[in-house]
Scaffold this active site. Structure first.
Site, PDB file in Angstrom:
ATOM      1  N   GLY A 144       0.875  -1.164   0.000  1.00 45.37           N
ATOM      2  CA  GLY A 144       0.000   0.000   0.000  1.00 45.37           C
ATOM      3  C   GLY A 144       0.908   1.207   0.000  1.00 45.37           C
ATOM      4  O   GLY A 144       2.092   1.090   0.260  1.00 45.37           O
ATOM      5  N   CYS A 145       0.412   2.407  -0.319  1.00 43.06           N
ATOM      6  CA  CYS A 145       1.363   3.486  -0.516  1.00 43.06           C
ATOM      7  C   CYS A 145       0.748   4.862  -0.514  1.00 43.06           C
ATOM      8  O   CYS A 145      -0.451   5.032  -0.525  1.00 43.06           O
ATOM      9  CB  CYS A 145       2.071   3.327  -1.857  1.00 43.06           C
ATOM     10  SG  CYS A 145       2.869   1.767  -2.044  1.00 43.06           S
TER      11      CYS A 145
END
Ligand code: SF4
Ligand code: SF4
Lengths: 503, 383
Positions: free
Chosen positions: B15-16
């Protein structure tokens, strides 16, 4: 000559339940049951029973049980009951052993050794009841590059694609000829394909004029016998298929006995009534790949380049190389039929011993076409033992664009896989030309059952796709990372191009 | 960690946070606001990767390819330089300057080279860019311990293991001036960390930062392999960069049409389009179905002239856009845009699958191309 073959099945009738309605006697084309007025009892000649369960299914009082005959020859791993039965049969007839449907031997079914992935945490799964879920599939050659220009700010296509078949669900009905199955069965397949936005395949028996109206959903086959192949037949089809081979009997031709060549079949196949329809083993104008290319282009030319041309081969050892040749010869679709593929009639020894499982052939062909950079130039359709929606989705993840189902479609119409299609006495009204039998299959009912089957499978495919966080079937096609093998050797995994579960 | 020691999952799962900032007139600014912005989304990263791409930073070498490499050891460096010297003329080779920074440890050897294919080779080439791509692929696949993480012109990628703000300070981004900057903070679910695995991912001038997971990765990768791309990193991001390179540079699709491949309209939408548009969209989906990115993503794709924001077609990951005068922003969250630009008012949430495209206004063509409008932004909500 006294037959030494033991009855395969026992027919048990509960005399207390039996109301002497004689349904069983009327339904059995193999003449197993008869009613004896004097004794007011129904009897059975079990030696004739093929285990199609028509009587059991229709008996109004559930009075009947048909089960395997427990009497067995002494246990022997080599000389099994089946082996002895075959020998007795040949000793009594001197003939080639015949059978129907697909190979029933216990070769590994790789579908059952492959499991699917699902999303957890990092990637939300998608609920197909709330979100769009797309199964639409186009079969045909895809260009390497698509050029899109602009006209008035809107995209305008500059690359013309060659003809494509549009499928609303990636499942089509396999080639089954009129002759092998009844007119009603053909009509059911045609109407169901039309209703579901997919296609059925005429097989090699031509196309009955009454079914021309379903032409937009018909793939017309051109086989070695060229039965029923004429200009209108080619014209009416949505696509054409050159049949080189069939999974149930790779390398050999076909034989429709004269008894089955009724007036209608004679007209459709363009052969004299009552004569045997014999398809040669090879096409006598195709002795090499360049001959195949000629026929592909002849068919395209004859149909004004408006229809995709498929080439169907049996899955054999060198399928990958052969498929590559077929693509280079100009086919838009390569159809592969595995060892478990069905048939109306085939020599038992060939059906059960020639060819390879479709899973391995599919994986090898898809891999090879990608290695050669030509996978986009043809679609790959697989057939031969697709039993349920999970087989379909696994086939697609291994690399197929779509599947053909034959046996499953017949089962939907009532077939109980008794393997006696070659007798022409199918009690379910499917593999027969006897009007008394074939009228048992009402095309309205047949259509409904087929539509229901495809609808159910399509829903299941959507559920599985959604579970993987995918909302368009093309994102699963060839996406082998979403598959894992269970209990397979490294070599099998390598051929399938998948990892073992846990890895 | 050494590349050889990485566990081979199917791919990275992460995720980012993503952030992009562009000056549409090409006026340059240093990396400070980028560090501020990405640090504000700390929740979205976990210290296992951060990175930046900056365009316009090497004006003195603007016509040369800049290869930025990470080496595990000296041997990898020697082998790579030997390989490069065979077919490229190297106009400059230097250590990428860094400063020691808390939170960033064990960096690989970091070098950059300004180069172009030797003239004797270049004149025989049909396409110089293809040659450069093949060289990058060769180094990344065949030279153990060497990795080209940036290969464009007048641009560079700076990335590593750590929180992005620390990685930015480590690479002294305050000392670079560019007109497009993108940044990425990473939250991989697997604990291994390798400098090359951080974003942005780059090939030639294309850089991609990405938040999400591509469920179609397996087929995207196999399709690209048919066109000679080798997916060595096992990241979604790499696949996106190659797909963009294939579609836009090699196949000549417009940015809009490329977006229509990566985040294709639904068939039900295509069926309702006017005939000509429908025909084009059908053909794109038929032909490029294997490049549809399925699964949740928001990405910023950039090159020397454009910064493009895009989400998946059912918009499973966040993306916000904003503009203020000559500045254009694309971000995972809205807050950091306001943090770096306190007069910013105009922000919006783009539709799923519809690209936000910020284009450099070229001085000569400025008036006529934009019809007198100051900004050239498509994908914006109609006012
Ligand atoms: S169908 Fe059933 S009830 Fe009727 S005669 Fe046969 S066994 Fe008896
Ligand atoms: S089609 Fe008829 S004859 Fe053939 S297996 Fe099925 S039930 Fe038996």
């Amino acid at each position: 000559m006294k037959s030494y073959i033991l009855p395969q099945y026992l027919v048990e009738r509960d005399d207390y339940r039996c109301i002497r309605c004689e349904v069983c006697a009327r339904q059995c084309a193999f003449d197993v049951h008869w009613y004896d007025e004097e004794e007011d009892a129904v009897f059975a000649d079990e030696s004739k029973c093929v285990g199609c369960l028509r009587c059991v299914t229709l008996c109004p009082t559930n009075a009947l049980v048909v089960r395997h005959n427990p009497t067995q020859i002494p246990p022997n791993a080599n000389w099994t009951g089946e082996v002895l039965r075959n020998i007795y049969r040949q000793a009594e007839t001197g003939g080639v052993l015949l059978t129907g449907m697909g190979c029933d031997k216990g070769y590994p079914i790789y579908w059952d050794r492959i499991v699917l992935d699902a999303s957890q945490v990092t990637n939300p799964s998608i609920d197909p009841l709330r979100e769009p879920m797309e199964l639409r599939t186009y079969l045909g050659a895809k260009p390497d590059v698509v050029k899109v220009g602009r006209k008035g700010g809107k995209p305008s296509l500059e690359t013309r694609l060659t003809p494509q078949l549009r499928l609303e669900t990636p499942i089509m009905f396999s080639a089954i000829s009129y002759g092998a199955i009844s007119y009603n069965a053909c009509e059911s397949l045609a109407r169901a394909a039309t209703e579901m936005g997919t296609y059925y395949n005429t097989g090699e028996g031509g196309l009955h004029r009454n079914l021309y109206k379903y032409g937009d959903h018909t793939i017309c086959q051109v086989a070695s016998g060229r039965f029923g192949v004429h200009a209108d037949y080619l014209e009416v089809a949505a696509a054409l298929e050159i049949k080189i081979g069939q999974g149930a009997k790779p390398g050999i031709g076909g034989h429709l006995p004269g008894e089955k060549v009724s007036a209608e079949i004679s007209r459709t196949r363009m052969i004299p009534k009552g004569t045997d329809a014999i398809s040669p083993a090879p096409h006598h104008d195709i002795y090499s790949i360049e001959d195949l290319a000629q026929l592909i282009y002849a068919l395209k030319e004859a149909t004004h380049w408006e229809k995709p041309v498929s080439v169907k081969i049996a899955a054999v050892h060198n399928s990958a190389a052969i498929a590559s040749g077929i693509v280079r010869a100009g086919a838009d679709i390569v159809a592969l039929d595995g060892i478990r593929g069905g048939t109306g009639a085939a020599p038992t020894m060939i059906r059960d011993n020639v060819g390879i499982p479709i899973e391995l052939a599919l994986a090898a062909v898809d891999t090879r076409l990608r290695e050669e950079g030509i996978r986009n130039r043809a679609s790959v359709v697989v057939a031969g033992g697709i039993r349920n929606s999970s087989d379909v989705i696994k086939a697609i993840a291994l690399g197929a664009d779509a599947v053909y189902i034959g046996t499953a479609a017949l089962v939907a119409m009532g077939c109980h896989v008794c393997q006696k299609c070659y007798t022409g006495k199918c009690n379910w009204g499917i593999a027969t030309q006897d009007p008394y039998l074939s009228k048992r299959l009402n095309p309205d009912v047949g259509t409904r059952r087929l539509v229901n089957l495809l609808t159910g499978w399509s829903h299941e495919i959507m559920e599985m796709l959604g579970g993987m966080g995918i909302n368009a079937i093309e994102s699963l096609r060839g996406n082998r990372l979403r598959l894992r093998g269970v209990g397979l050797t490294q070599e099998e995994l390598d051929i399938l191009g998948i990892k073992h579960a846990g890895a | 960690m050494l590349r050889g020691a990485r566990v081979r999952d199917d791919k990275d799962f992460s995720g980012c946070s993503i952030f992009g900032m562009m000056n549409l007139r090409g006026e340059k600014f240093n990396g400070d606001p980028m560090i501020t912005a990405i640090a504000n989304m700390k929740e979205r990263s976990n210290g296992l990767g951060g990175g930046f791409a900056a365009y316009g930073i090497y004006p003195q070498y603007a016509e040369l390819y800049c290869f930025q490499l990470m080496y595990d050891d000296q041997a990898a460096k020697e082998e790579t330089e030997g390989y490069l010297k065979d077919s490229f003329s190297l106009e400059g080779a230097e250590v990428i300057p860094t400063r020691s920074c808390e939170g960033v440890s064990d960096p690989p050897l970091l070098w950059r080279y300004f180069l172009q294919p030797r003239e004797s080779i270049a004149c025989d080439l049909e396409d110089v860019d293809d040659f450069v791509v093949r060289a990058v692929m060769h180094i990344n696949v065949f030279i153990d311990g060497a990795f080209v993480f940036s290969s464009g012109k007048d641009m560079g990628v700076f990335k590593g293991v750590g929180f992005p703000e620390d990685v930015g300070r480590f690479f002294r981004l305050d000392e670079y001036e560019g007109y497009i900057w993108v940044a990425h903070g990473r939250f991989p679910t697997n604990t291994q960390a390798w400098w090359g695995g951080a974003h942005p991912f780059n090939i030639l001038d294309w850089s991609v930062v990405h938040n999400g997971e591509i469920s179609s990765y397996g087929i995207n990768m196999r399709h690209l392999e048919m066109y000679g791309y080798k997916c060595t990193l096992f990241t979604d991001t790499e696949v996106i960069a190659y797909a963009v390179d294939l579609l836009v540079r090699r196949h000549g699709l417009s940015i809009e049409d490329m977006s229509r491949v990566l985040a294709a309209p639904l068939w039900s939408e295509i069926d309702r389009m006017p005939a000509r548009e429908r025909e084009a969209h059908v053909a794109l989906r038929q032909s490029y179905g294997s490049l549809l990115l399925n699964g949740p993503f928001s990405i910023i794709i950039s090159n020397r002239e454009q910064m493009i924001g895009l989400t998946d077609r059912i918009r499973l990951r966040p993306l916000v856009a904003g503009r203020n005068g000559d500045f254009m922003y694309i971000s995972s969250e809205e807050a950091p845009m306001h943090l770096v630009d306190d007069t910013l008012k105009d922000t919006w949430i783009p539709h799923g699958g519809v690209p936000v495209v910020a284009e450099l206004i070229k001085p000569a063509a400025r008036e006529e191309e934009t019809g007198g409008k100051v900004l050239s932004i498509s994908g914006a909500e109609p006012a």
